[in-house]
Design a protein around this motif. Structure first.
Motif, PDB file in Angstrom:
ATOM      1  N   ARG A  30       0.834  -1.206   0.000  1.00 53.53           N
ATOM      2  CA  ARG A  30       0.000   0.000   0.000  1.00 53.53           C
ATOM      3  C   ARG A  30       0.869   1.256   0.000  1.00 53.53           C
ATOM      4  O   ARG A  30       0.618   2.195  -0.753  1.00 53.53           O
ATOM      5  N   ALA A  31       1.906   1.285   0.810  1.00 49.74           N
ATOM      6  CA  ALA A  31       2.804   2.441   0.866  1.00 49.74           C
ATOM      7  C   ALA A  31       3.500   2.651  -0.479  1.00 49.74           C
ATOM      8  O   ALA A  31       3.624   3.784  -0.955  1.00 49.74           O
ATOM      9  N   GLU A  32       3.925   1.569  -1.108  1.00 48.81           N
ATOM     10  CA  GLU A  32       4.576   1.679  -2.417  1.00 48.81           C
ATOM     11  C   GLU A  32       3.589   2.205  -3.464  1.00 48.81           C
ATOM     12  O   GLU A  32       3.938   3.049  -4.287  1.00 48.81           O
ATOM     13  N   HIS A  33       2.350   1.732  -3.402  1.00 48.80           N
ATOM     14  CA  HIS A  33       1.324   2.202  -4.334  1.00 48.80           C
ATOM     15  C   HIS A  33       1.070   3.707  -4.151  1.00 48.80           C
ATOM     16  O   HIS A  33       0.961   4.462  -5.120  1.00 48.80           O
ATOM     17  N   ILE A  34       0.997   4.164  -2.901  1.00 51.03           N
ATOM     18  CA  ILE A  34       0.772   5.586  -2.617  1.00 51.03           C
ATOM     19  C   ILE A  34       1.942   6.415  -3.144  1.00 51.03           C
ATOM     20  O   ILE A  34       1.740   7.447  -3.795  1.00 51.03           O
ATOM     21  N   LEU A  35       3.152   5.970  -2.912  1.00 52.87           N
ATOM     22  CA  LEU A  35       4.324   6.713  -3.398  1.00 52.87           C
ATOM     23  C   LEU A  35       4.350   6.767  -4.924  1.00 52.87           C
ATOM     24  O   LEU A  35       4.654   7.805  -5.514  1.00 52.87           O
TER      25      LEU A  35
END
Length: 187
Positions: A15-20
């Motif tokens: 999820r964090a990678e997708h947001i970035l």
């Protein structure tokens, strides 16, 4: 045989990678939409009409006041709501959305909202908006074609805002130039 262990990202890491990645793409689009580096608007006043934002040159706005009683002007274009009096001055009140050619609001415009009292000229004008949002100062210009009463767009923290071209917007509501002796408008 060599055994390689691969790290399997957790749901939170994915999820964090997708947001970035999403933020990176958004920033890349924002940079591509802007004009030449450093192209900024003059100081602006942002206002809301429905779910859209519009910007007006701050130096053209005399004051922002809550909407109040309006004296109707029968037989005028739909964008002209009537006359508004403030401190001994009479302003021609226009609905900004209707003047821009936007569809009429679902509910009849009432006393809710704000009025943007514009600096004087041949006539004093006020614009009705849903809400005055603030004056963030100069904003980056965005590539957008001029159309109707808009001169283009600016990038705000919340997204694009239409940049209102006040002279073009107000031109239809100005008195016609008087004709000179030859029948042509005088200069």
């Amino acid at each position: 045989m060599i055994l390689q262990l691969r790290h399997q990202p957790t749901a939170a890491e994915r999820r964090a990678e997708h947001i970035l990645d999403s933020r990176t793409r958004a920033l890349a689009r924002r940079g591509a939409a802007a004009g030449p580096p450093g192209a900024l608007s003059p100081p602006l006043l942002l206002c809301a009409l429905g779910g859209d934002s519009y910007a007006l040159p701050l130096d053209a706005v005399l004051r922002v006041v809550p909407a109040g009683p309006v004296t109707p002007a029968p037989g005028q274009p739909p964008a002209m709501l009537g006359f508004f009096g403030r401190a001994g001055q009479v302003f021609v009140l226009l609905d900004l959305g209707l003047a821009l050619g936007l569809p009429a609001p679902a509910a009849a415009p009432g006393p809710a909202g704000h009025l943007l009292l514009l600096r004087g000229g041949l006539r004093r004008f006020a614009l009705r908006v849903d809400r005055a949002l603030g004056a963030p100062g100069p904003l980056p210009l965005a590539e957008a074609p001029a159309s109707g009463g808009l001169a283009g767009a600016v990038l705000t923290p919340a997204g694009l805002a239409g940049l209102v071209d006040l002279p073009r917007l107000l031109r239809p509501f100005l008195p016609a130039a008087p004709a000179g002796p030859s029948g042509n408008p005088s200069t």
